[in-house]
Write an enzyme that holds these catalytic residues in place. Structure first.
Site, PDB file in Angstrom:
ATOM      1  N   THR A 132       0.650  -0.709   0.143  1.00 40.20           N
ATOM      2  CA  THR A 132       0.015   0.154   0.043  1.00 40.20           C
ATOM      3  C   THR A 132       1.003   1.066  -0.024  1.00 40.20           C
ATOM      4  O   THR A 132       2.030   1.281   0.409  1.00 40.20           O
ATOM      5  CB  THR A 132      -1.010  -0.184   1.169  1.00 40.20           C
ATOM      6  N   ASP A 133       0.449   2.541  -0.647  1.00 40.58           N
ATOM      7  CA  ASP A 133       1.091   3.823  -0.735  1.00 40.58           C
ATOM      8  C   ASP A 133       0.688   4.239   0.865  1.00 40.58           C
ATOM      9  O   ASP A 133       2.039   5.179   1.689  1.00 40.58           O
ATOM     10  CB  ASP A 133      -0.052   4.651  -1.587  1.00 40.58           C
ATOM     11  N   GLU A 134       0.168   3.767   2.223  1.00 33.56           N
ATOM     12  CA  GLU A 134      -0.230   3.840   2.859  1.00 33.56           C
ATOM     13  C   GLU A 134       1.722   3.616   4.214  1.00 33.56           C
ATOM     14  O   GLU A 134       1.543   4.512   5.232  1.00 33.56           O
ATOM     15  CB  GLU A 134      -1.189   3.238   4.210  1.00 33.56           C
ATOM     16  N   TYR A 158      -1.672  -0.644  11.021  1.00 33.22           N
ATOM     17  CA  TYR A 158      -2.161  -1.446   9.437  1.00 33.22           C
ATOM     18  C   TYR A 158      -0.636  -0.890   8.788  1.00 33.22           C
ATOM     19  O   TYR A 158      -0.326  -1.579   8.986  1.00 33.22           O
ATOM     20  CB  TYR A 158      -3.797  -0.967   8.943  1.00 33.22           C
ATOM     21  N   LYS A 162       2.394  -3.711   7.332  1.00 33.98           N
ATOM     22  CA  LYS A 162       2.530  -3.745   6.042  1.00 33.98           C
ATOM     23  C   LYS A 162       3.850  -3.425   5.307  1.00 33.98           C
ATOM     24  O   LYS A 162       4.730  -3.792   4.678  1.00 33.98           O
ATOM     25  CB  LYS A 162       1.925  -2.679   5.296  1.00 33.98           C
TER      26      LYS A 162
HETATM   27  P1  NAD Z   1      -9.227  -7.878   2.142  1.00 31.66           P
HETATM   28  O1  NAD Z   1      -9.350  -7.203   3.646  1.00 31.66           O
HETATM   29  O2  NAD Z   1     -10.860  -7.593   1.561  1.00 31.66           O
HETATM   30  O3  NAD Z   1      -9.098  -9.241   2.112  1.00 31.66           O
HETATM   31  C1  NAD Z   1      -8.002  -9.260   2.686  1.00 31.66           C
HETATM   32  C2  NAD Z   1      -8.131 -11.086   2.201  1.00 31.66           C
HETATM   33  O4  NAD Z   1      -7.288 -12.055   3.014  1.00 31.66           O
HETATM   34  C3  NAD Z   1      -9.348 -11.311   3.196  1.00 31.66           C
HETATM   35  O5  NAD Z   1      -9.865 -12.104   1.787  1.00 31.66           O
HETATM   36  C4  NAD Z   1      -9.528 -12.731   4.199  1.00 31.66           C
HETATM   37  O6  NAD Z   1     -10.089 -13.432   4.195  1.00 31.66           O
HETATM   38  C5  NAD Z   1      -7.743 -12.819   3.986  1.00 31.66           C
HETATM   39  N1  NAD Z   1      -7.075 -13.622   4.816  1.00 31.66           N
HETATM   40  C6  NAD Z   1      -6.964 -12.467   5.882  1.00 31.66           C
HETATM   41  N2  NAD Z   1      -5.814 -12.847   6.948  1.00 31.66           N
HETATM   42  C7  NAD Z   1      -5.440 -14.441   6.213  1.00 31.66           C
HETATM   43  C8  NAD Z   1      -4.420 -14.875   6.632  1.00 31.66           C
HETATM   44  N3  NAD Z   1      -3.990 -14.992   8.273  1.00 31.66           N
HETATM   45  N4  NAD Z   1      -4.468 -16.962   5.695  1.00 31.66           N
HETATM   46  C9  NAD Z   1      -4.648 -16.414   4.645  1.00 31.66           C
HETATM   47  N5  NAD Z   1      -6.163 -15.543   4.170  1.00 31.66           N
HETATM   48  C10 NAD Z   1      -5.865 -14.156   5.350  1.00 31.66           C
HETATM   49  O7  NAD Z   1      -8.089  -7.151   1.524  1.00 31.66           O
HETATM   50  P2  NAD Z   1      -8.101  -6.347   0.015  1.00 31.66           P
HETATM   51  O8  NAD Z   1      -8.510  -5.082   0.174  1.00 31.66           O
HETATM   52  O9  NAD Z   1      -9.067  -7.231  -1.036  1.00 31.66           O
HETATM   53  O10 NAD Z   1      -6.028  -5.804  -0.307  1.00 31.66           O
HETATM   54  C11 NAD Z   1      -5.755  -6.724  -0.170  1.00 31.66           C
HETATM   55  C12 NAD Z   1      -4.422  -6.724   0.020  1.00 31.66           C
HETATM   56  O11 NAD Z   1      -3.883  -5.014  -0.538  1.00 31.66           O
HETATM   57  C13 NAD Z   1      -3.978  -6.595   0.755  1.00 31.66           C
HETATM   58  O12 NAD Z   1      -2.595  -6.614   1.149  1.00 31.66           O
HETATM   59  C14 NAD Z   1      -4.002  -4.696   0.978  1.00 31.66           C
HETATM   60  O13 NAD Z   1      -3.219  -3.814   2.187  1.00 31.66           O
HETATM   61  C15 NAD Z   1      -3.725  -4.504  -0.471  1.00 31.66           C
HETATM   62  N6  NAD Z   1      -4.016  -3.309  -0.541  1.00 31.66           N
HETATM   63  C16 NAD Z   1      -5.494  -2.867  -0.439  1.00 31.66           C
HETATM   64  C17 NAD Z   1      -5.650  -1.752  -0.996  1.00 31.66           C
HETATM   65  C18 NAD Z   1      -6.945  -0.963  -0.711  1.00 31.66           C
HETATM   66  O14 NAD Z   1      -7.714  -0.150  -1.384  1.00 31.66           O
HETATM   67  N7  NAD Z   1      -8.152  -2.574  -0.444  1.00 31.66           N
HETATM   68  C19 NAD Z   1      -4.731  -0.591  -0.960  1.00 31.66           C
HETATM   69  C20 NAD Z   1      -3.691  -0.780  -1.190  1.00 31.66           C
HETATM   70  C21 NAD Z   1      -3.248  -1.747  -0.730  1.00 31.66           C
HETATM   71  P1  TYD Z   2     -10.835   4.415   4.066  1.00 28.60           P
HETATM   72  O1  TYD Z   2     -11.577   3.375   3.075  1.00 28.60           O
HETATM   73  O2  TYD Z   2     -10.732   3.726   5.949  1.00 28.60           O
HETATM   74  O3  TYD Z   2      -9.524   3.898   3.512  1.00 28.60           O
HETATM   75  P2  TYD Z   2      -7.935   4.438   4.076  1.00 28.60           P
HETATM   76  O4  TYD Z   2      -8.225   4.667   5.579  1.00 28.60           O
HETATM   77  O5  TYD Z   2      -7.099   2.961   3.882  1.00 28.60           O
HETATM   78  O6  TYD Z   2      -7.322   5.499   3.387  1.00 28.60           O
HETATM   79  O7  TYD Z   2     -10.949   5.654   4.639  1.00 28.60           O
HETATM   80  C1  TYD Z   2     -10.642   6.128   2.852  1.00 28.60           C
HETATM   81  C2  TYD Z   2     -11.254   7.538   3.822  1.00 28.60           C
HETATM   82  O8  TYD Z   2     -12.446   7.657   4.117  1.00 28.60           O
HETATM   83  C3  TYD Z   2      -9.991   7.949   4.702  1.00 28.60           C
HETATM   84  O9  TYD Z   2      -9.913   9.625   4.816  1.00 28.60           O
HETATM   85  C4  TYD Z   2     -11.128   7.765   6.096  1.00 28.60           C
HETATM   86  C5  TYD Z   2     -12.544   8.338   5.404  1.00 28.60           C
HETATM   87  N1  TYD Z   2     -13.624   8.164   5.683  1.00 28.60           N
HETATM   88  C6  TYD Z   2     -14.133   8.805   6.597  1.00 28.60           C
HETATM   89  O10 TYD Z   2     -14.785   9.838   6.599  1.00 28.60           O
HETATM   90  N2  TYD Z   2     -15.730   7.884   6.887  1.00 28.60           N
HETATM   91  C7  TYD Z   2     -15.643   6.609   7.042  1.00 28.60           C
HETATM   92  O11 TYD Z   2     -16.905   6.112   7.107  1.00 28.60           O
HETATM   93  C8  TYD Z   2     -14.667   5.248   7.069  1.00 28.60           C
HETATM   94  C9  TYD Z   2     -14.919   4.118   6.572  1.00 28.60           C
HETATM   95  C10 TYD Z   2     -13.495   6.843   6.071  1.00 28.60           C
END
Ligand code: NAD
Ligand code: TYD
Length: 352
Positions: A132-134, A158, A162
């Site tokens: 992630t960019d975070e 989080y 990561k």
């Molecule tokens: P998500 O929470 O929707 O899915 C995570 C999946 O991992 C779930 O299916 C969960 O059951 C599985 N999981 C959790 N713990 C596990 C374990 N110990 N062993 C096996 N499986 C396990 O997450 P996502 O949004 O699909 O994100 C996927 C990846 O991308 C993550 O690594 C996250 O950090 C990264 N990422 C997500 C975003 C975003 O915007 N969603 C942005 C940047 C990076």
């Molecule tokens: P989120 O979707 O949780 O992603 P991330 O924290 O990983 O960026 O949140 C996106 C942005 O929206 C973040 O600045 C937090 C804000 N946010 C709200 O303002 N209200 C909400 O109910 C949620 C879930 C997030």
């Protein structure tokens, strides 16, 4: 054959659906099915022999070793993680366990498997870690977007977990020569997004007549990437990325949260107007801010474009409309995934 971890989650399931729509190369999907994992995301693959699902933990070295020996994948793509910042604030332990300790055990199993491969398979093998960019921390209003060289300054449990996993992946390349690739992407949105994150939560709450919670002043900026664009970037990095390199993936779509919520409300007004004729934006409610809330994320995606020719296909305007339409068309999915564990979570969010 590729092994994909966490592919019952949001991005992983989109990735597997996308992968099998474009190729016949089978996928082994290892997922623990936490609250965020829903096999319903992959219902269309129920009778598809190219998709082999295994319920299990990336931290289970024995299971991983057996899966690798049995299926002999040419690549591992690691999506499995705890992914929600708010949950990491309430309880960081699962984040440490899966994102750090789990990734370590996964790397150990992969290293042992890779070491024993024959020369050609060994040099063609790839371990792609999705991050992630975070990990880069928070940007000032006028600072340049995150490039791959930006220093790591994670601020939430989080992002810290990561960041630790990214460092382990890097170390396995430098120390053991494991052929790794890392992608750091911005906020994804699109189908199968669990309704705890901003965009699906707002759509879900709007349609349910509930408040749309804005943390703090709503002027925090996120850089939105349509999930299918993220999937195509990962395929491209797997295919042509230089071993040991990091690629930032973003959609060039910086938006303040409040603008995103207004856009969602306006699209919903058009596609599914409120019964009382009022605007959805009336449901916007300002709530207490998230502790340690990062102010701005923005990705400089020029390296992946320059080196690998990847560009996003969607603008925010096209992607967000598709997303709202998908949620309107998939209310059964929403109600299924929002029963169970999710119910225990609602109420613990900031300001709720
Ligand atoms: P998500 O929470 O929707 O899915 C995570 C999946 O991992 C779930 O299916 C969960 O059951 C599985 N999981 C959790 N713990 C596990 C374990 N110990 N062993 C096996 N499986 C396990 O997450 P996502 O949004 O699909 O994100 C996927 C990846 O991308 C993550 O690594 C996250 O950090 C990264 N990422 C997500 C975003 C975003 O915007 N969603 C942005 C940047 C990076
Ligand atoms: P989120 O979707 O949780 O992603 P991330 O924290 O990983 O960026 O949140 C996106 C942005 O929206 C973040 O600045 C937090 C804000 N946010 C709200 O303002 N209200 C909400 O109910 C949620 C879930 C997030």
């Amino acid at each position: 054959m590729i092994l994909v971890t966490g592919a019952a989650g949001f991005i992983g399931s989109n990735f597997v659906l996308d992968w099998l729509a474009q190729s016949d190369e089978p996928v082994v999907n290892l997922d623990l099915l936490t609250y965020a994992g829903n096999l319903e995301n992959l219902a269309s693959l129920e009778n598809d022999t190219r998709h082999h699902f295994v319920k299990g933990d990336i931290g289970d070295f024995e299971l991983l070793s057996k899966l690798l020996a049995d299926h002999k994948p040419r690549a591992v793509v690691n999506f499995a993680a705890e992914s929600h910042v708010d949950r990491s604030i309430h309880g960081p332990e699962d984040f440490i366990q899966t994102n750090i300790v789990g990734t370590f055990h996964l790397l150990e199993a992969v290293r042992a498997y890779w070491n024993d491969l024959a020369d050609e398979a060994k040099s063609n093998f790839r371990f792609l870690h999705v991050s992630t960019d975070e990990v880069y921390g928070s940007l000032g209003k006028d600072s340049p977007a995150f490039a791959e060289t930006h220093r790591y300054e994670p601020n939430s449990p989080y992002s810290a977990s990561k960041a630790a996993s990214d460092h382990l992946v890097r170390a396995y390349h430098h120390t053991y020569s494991l052929p790794v690739l890392t992608t750091n992407c911005s906020n994804n949105y699109g189908p199968y997004h669990f309704p705890e994150k901003l965009i699906p939560l707002v759509i879900h709450n709007a349609l349910a007549g509930k408040p749309l919670p804005i943390y703090g002043d709503g002027q925090q900026i996120r850089d939105w990437l349509y999930v299918k664009d993220h999937c195509s970037a990962i395929r491209r990095v797997l295919e042509a990325g230089r071993v040991g390199e990091v690629y930032n993936v973003g959609g060039w779509n910086e938006k303040p949260n409040l603008d995103v919520v207004h856009t969602l409300c306006a699209i919903l007004d058009e596609l599914s107007p409120r019964a009382d004729g009022n605007a959805y934006k009336e449901q916007i409610t300002y709530v207490k801010d998230r502790p340690g809330h990062d102010r701005r994320y923005a990705i400089d995606a020029s390296k992946i474009e320059r080196e690998l020719g990847w560009k996003p296909a969607e603008t925010f305007e096209t992607g967000i409309r598709k997303t709202v339409q998908w949620y309107l068309d998939n209310q059964v999915w929403v109600s299924n995934v929002t029963s169970g564990a999710y119910k225990n979570w609602v109420g613990k969010q900031y300001g709720a």
